[in-house]
Design a protein around this motif. Structure first.
Motif, short mmCIF file in Angstrom:
data_model
loop_
_atom_site.label_atom_id
_atom_site.label_comp_id
_atom_site.label_asym_id
_atom_site.label_seq_id
_atom_site.Cartn_x
_atom_site.Cartn_y
_atom_site.Cartn_z
N ASN A 53 41.61 29.05 38.32
CA ASN A 53 40.70 27.89 38.15
C ASN A 53 41.67 26.63 37.60
N ASP A 54 41.92 25.61 38.20
CA ASP A 54 42.93 24.63 37.67
C ASP A 54 42.25 23.94 36.58
N GLU A 55 40.85 23.90 36.42
CA GLU A 55 40.20 23.04 35.60
C GLU A 55 40.25 23.72 34.41
N ASP A 56 39.71 24.74 34.23
CA ASP A 56 39.85 25.58 32.83
C ASP A 56 40.85 26.53 32.56
N LEU A 57 41.69 26.76 33.38
CA LEU A 57 42.93 27.75 33.41
C LEU A 57 42.27 29.13 33.36
N THR A 58 41.37 29.57 33.75
CA THR A 58 40.62 30.93 33.74
C THR A 58 40.93 31.57 35.34
N ILE A 59 41.13 32.85 35.24
CA ILE A 59 41.32 33.45 36.65
C ILE A 59 39.89 33.87 37.12
N GLU A 60 39.62 33.84 38.38
CA GLU A 60 38.46 33.90 39.10
C GLU A 60 38.51 34.67 40.30
N PRO A 61 37.68 35.39 40.88
CA PRO A 61 37.64 36.40 42.05
C PRO A 61 38.19 35.58 43.33
N TRP A 62 38.90 36.00 44.18
CA TRP A 62 39.08 35.49 45.34
C TRP A 62 39.01 36.52 46.53
N LEU A 63 40.07 37.35 46.94
CA LEU A 63 39.90 38.20 47.84
C LEU A 63 39.41 39.50 47.16
N ALA A 64 39.51 39.73 45.85
CA ALA A 64 38.98 40.61 44.89
C ALA A 64 37.54 40.14 44.43
N LYS A 65 36.42 40.34 44.48
CA LYS A 65 35.31 39.99 44.09
C LYS A 65 34.98 40.41 42.61
N SER A 66 35.62 41.37 42.24
CA SER A 66 35.19 41.88 40.64
C SER A 66 36.29 42.83 40.36
N TRP A 67 36.54 42.98 39.00
CA TRP A 67 37.62 44.26 38.71
C TRP A 67 37.07 44.34 37.15
N ASP A 68 37.37 45.66 36.77
CA ASP A 68 37.29 45.91 35.38
C ASP A 68 38.23 47.26 34.97
N SER A 69 38.27 47.40 33.58
CA SER A 69 39.20 48.65 33.09
C SER A 69 38.66 48.98 31.90
N LYS A 70 38.58 50.03 31.47
CA LYS A 70 38.33 50.49 29.99
C LYS A 70 39.42 50.55 29.09
N ASP A 71 40.47 50.94 29.72
CA ASP A 71 41.62 51.34 28.66
C ASP A 71 42.81 50.27 28.87
N GLY A 72 42.46 49.10 29.96
CA GLY A 72 43.63 48.20 30.15
C GLY A 72 44.79 48.77 31.12
N GLN A 73 44.59 50.19 31.66
CA GLN A 73 45.73 50.69 32.36
C GLN A 73 44.94 51.06 33.80
N LEU A 74 43.99 51.70 33.63
CA LEU A 74 43.39 52.26 34.87
C LEU A 74 42.33 51.06 35.35
N TRP A 75 42.76 50.39 36.66
CA TRP A 75 41.77 49.33 36.93
C TRP A 75 41.02 49.64 38.28
N ASN A 76 39.81 49.19 38.20
CA ASN A 76 39.08 49.34 39.36
C ASN A 76 38.70 48.03 40.08
N PHE A 77 38.99 47.57 41.08
CA PHE A 77 38.82 46.58 41.92
C PHE A 77 38.05 46.64 43.18
N GLU A 78 36.93 45.61 43.28
CA GLU A 78 36.18 45.70 44.23
C GLU A 78 36.45 44.41 45.19
N LEU A 79 36.61 44.64 46.49
CA LEU A 79 37.17 43.55 47.41
C LEU A 79 35.89 42.99 48.07
N ARG A 80 36.14 41.67 48.36
CA ARG A 80 35.37 40.92 49.16
C ARG A 80 35.08 41.47 50.63
#
Length: 509
Positions: A70-97
């Protein structure tokens, strides 16, 4: 006889009227076409989104990435991935659009994304080092990605254009990559242009434009003239000297937008002279930043004290430095150099530099010439060498000392990208050859640090250390300049990241 001549005259007049009407009709039809021509400053011979350093496929709306900035507030946002999460910063779960298809109609699912990311890492060492992915598992529209080490900022790396998702089963990556964007490739002429057609089944709504052309010309003056003549509708980085003329032209709008870019003097630390910190300090002191910003950029820039814009929380308050001819001479004295018969030398050997530059950023060769002139006054011989693709040349050759180079430093609002790419031994843009144990350790610590405040504090410490060691010199932060025909073009947005240009919202009036 008179009647016959009159009939011939009427017939001729009718012909010319019909021809004129036909011509006007053709013009009206051309005016009615929903298409634009964007003229860019970097030419490319390949549209391969995973390796092309001009990022044309993403900028032209052919491909997209999993994560958007996001160019306005310099935050990342979903695009082809609609969501993601990780409990330990190493194993990541992505849900695609859901419902996204490639431009060949095939679905973009987990299997396709896995294959695309694996292909990117295979063909680009820079992407492999940046992502640090150990494994990818796909299940329907779900992806499970494990990184080699805990990597809290991993999703932000998926903003990078070289992580664009393509259908790897369509193997003509160079001429016709098949992405998920609003425009598909119609024709590609290497070094000249890529012609685009609207992808009717684009997941976020078909583009308002029917067609577009993303063309190239590395001559800034030629780009400005193309807009004035009507050969281009949007011009990226017009010649600075032409801005006044462009602004005076009816319908032309010029935008000057601050960005995350820095013009820097990259130093090859493998060269013996530059291994002396006093020589590096002398190079830094010779750069007249204020004069360059005013005379070459005409004020469309901010003087740089470091790699990051002063507005970023991780930009340090640097101590005031000595600069100018006398300061540079004093630093060279400390390095053991003396001016003899007009030549700066040490142990009988003259101090010389080979300085690389490239014309696709018109201000860089001018900066090189200013430095060459100032260095000459100190008795330093600077040989300027013009190159075409700086990343390729600097990575493959070590026969240079300095390079006027331009780089995005915080395109995701975080310092990690630039510090990793430029100063980590595995960094994709570490052309200086920096290999400093303390610096590497600090960057590795940054990579596992969570929390914006903690990351900013550590990034500030790293930036200060880089400054102390004079690993590269920072000249200025140039504004992004775009000029376009506002009477025709609608919904153009000058992106601060410089990543997003031809979008599905871009339109003509």
């Amino acid at each position: 006889m008179f009647r016959k001549c009159k009939l011939i005259f009427i017939a001729c007049l009718s012909f010319f009227l019909l021809a004129a009407c036909s011509t006007e009709s053709a013009k009206d039809q051309a005016r009615g076409k929903k298409e634009v021509n964007l003229l860019f400053n970097f030419a490319t011979s390949s549209l391969d989104p995973n390796v092309d350093t001009s990022y044309v496929s993403l900028r032209a709306g052919i491909t997209e990435t999993l994560v958007h900035l996001n160019d306005e507030d310099l935050t990342i946002e979903p695009w082809l991935a609609k969501s993601w999460d990780s409990k330990d910063g190493q194993l990541w779960n992505f849900e695609l659009r859901e419902g996204v298809t490639f431009q060949n109609g095939k679905p973009m699912d987990g299997k396709a994304v896995k294959a695309s990311l694996e292909r990117a890492m295979k063909d680009s060492l820079a992407i492999k080092n940046a992502l640090r992915i150990e494994s990818i598992e796909a299940d329907g529209n779900a992806l499970t990605i494990k990184t080699e080490v805990p990597f809290p900022e991993f999703p932000s790396e998926l903003v990078h254009p070289n992580t664009s998702i393509i259908d790897v089963k369509e193997s003509d990556y160079i001429n016709k990559p098949i992405g998920t964007g609003p425009f598909a490739v119609s024709k590609f002429i290497p070094g000249t242009a890529v012609d685009l057609i609207r992808y009717e089944s684009y997941w976020d709504g078909a583009a308002k434009l029917e067609r577009a052309r993303f063309s190239f010309n590395e001559d800034a003056n030629a780009r400005s003239l193309a807009l004035e003549s009507g050969d281009a509708d949007i011009v990226f980085r017009p010649e600075v000297e032409s801005l006044e003329n462009l602004e005076a032209k009816d319908g032309v709008k010029v935008e000057s937008t601050s960005t995350f870019r820095v013009h820097q003097m990259t130093m090859n630390l493998e060269r013996k002279a530059l291994q002396d910190i006093h020589v590096r300090k002398a190079v830094d002191a010779l750069i007249d930043r204020s004069s360059i910003a005013e005379t070459i950029l005409h004020g469309h820039a901010e003087v740089a004290t470091g790699p990051f814009l002063s507005t970023f929380s991780f930009a340090p308050d640097y101590p005031k430095k000595a600069n100018g001819m006398e300061a540079a001479k004093a630093f060279l004295d400390q390095a053991g150099y003396k001016k003899v018969d007009g030549v700066m030398q040490k142990d009988g050997k003259p101090l010389t530099f080979t300085l690389l530059t490239y014309s696709s950023r018109a201000d860089l060769p001018l900066i090189a010439q200013v430095f060459q002139s100032d260095a000459g006054q100190l008795g330093i011989d600077v040989k300027i060498k013009q190159i075409e693709i700086p990343e390729e040349y600097m990575a493959s050759n070590r026969d240079w000392d300095l390079t006027t180079y331009s780089n995005l430093t915080a395109p995701r609002g975080d310092a990690g990208y630039y510090l990793n790419a430029t100063y980590h031994p595995k960094g994709a843009l570490n052309f200086s050859g920096a290999d400093d144990d303390r610096l590497t350790s600090l960057i590795d610590e940054l990579n596992v640090t969570v929390g914006q405040e903690e990351r900013s504090d550590l990034a500030e410490e790293i930036a200060m250390y880089v400054d102390e060691q004079v690993y590269n010199s920072f000249i200025l932060h140039p504004n992004t300049l775009v000029a376009y025909d506002a009477d025709k073009v609608k919904n153009w947005i000058t992106s601060r990241s410089e990543y997003y240009m031809l979008t599905n919202e871009l339109d003509v009036k």
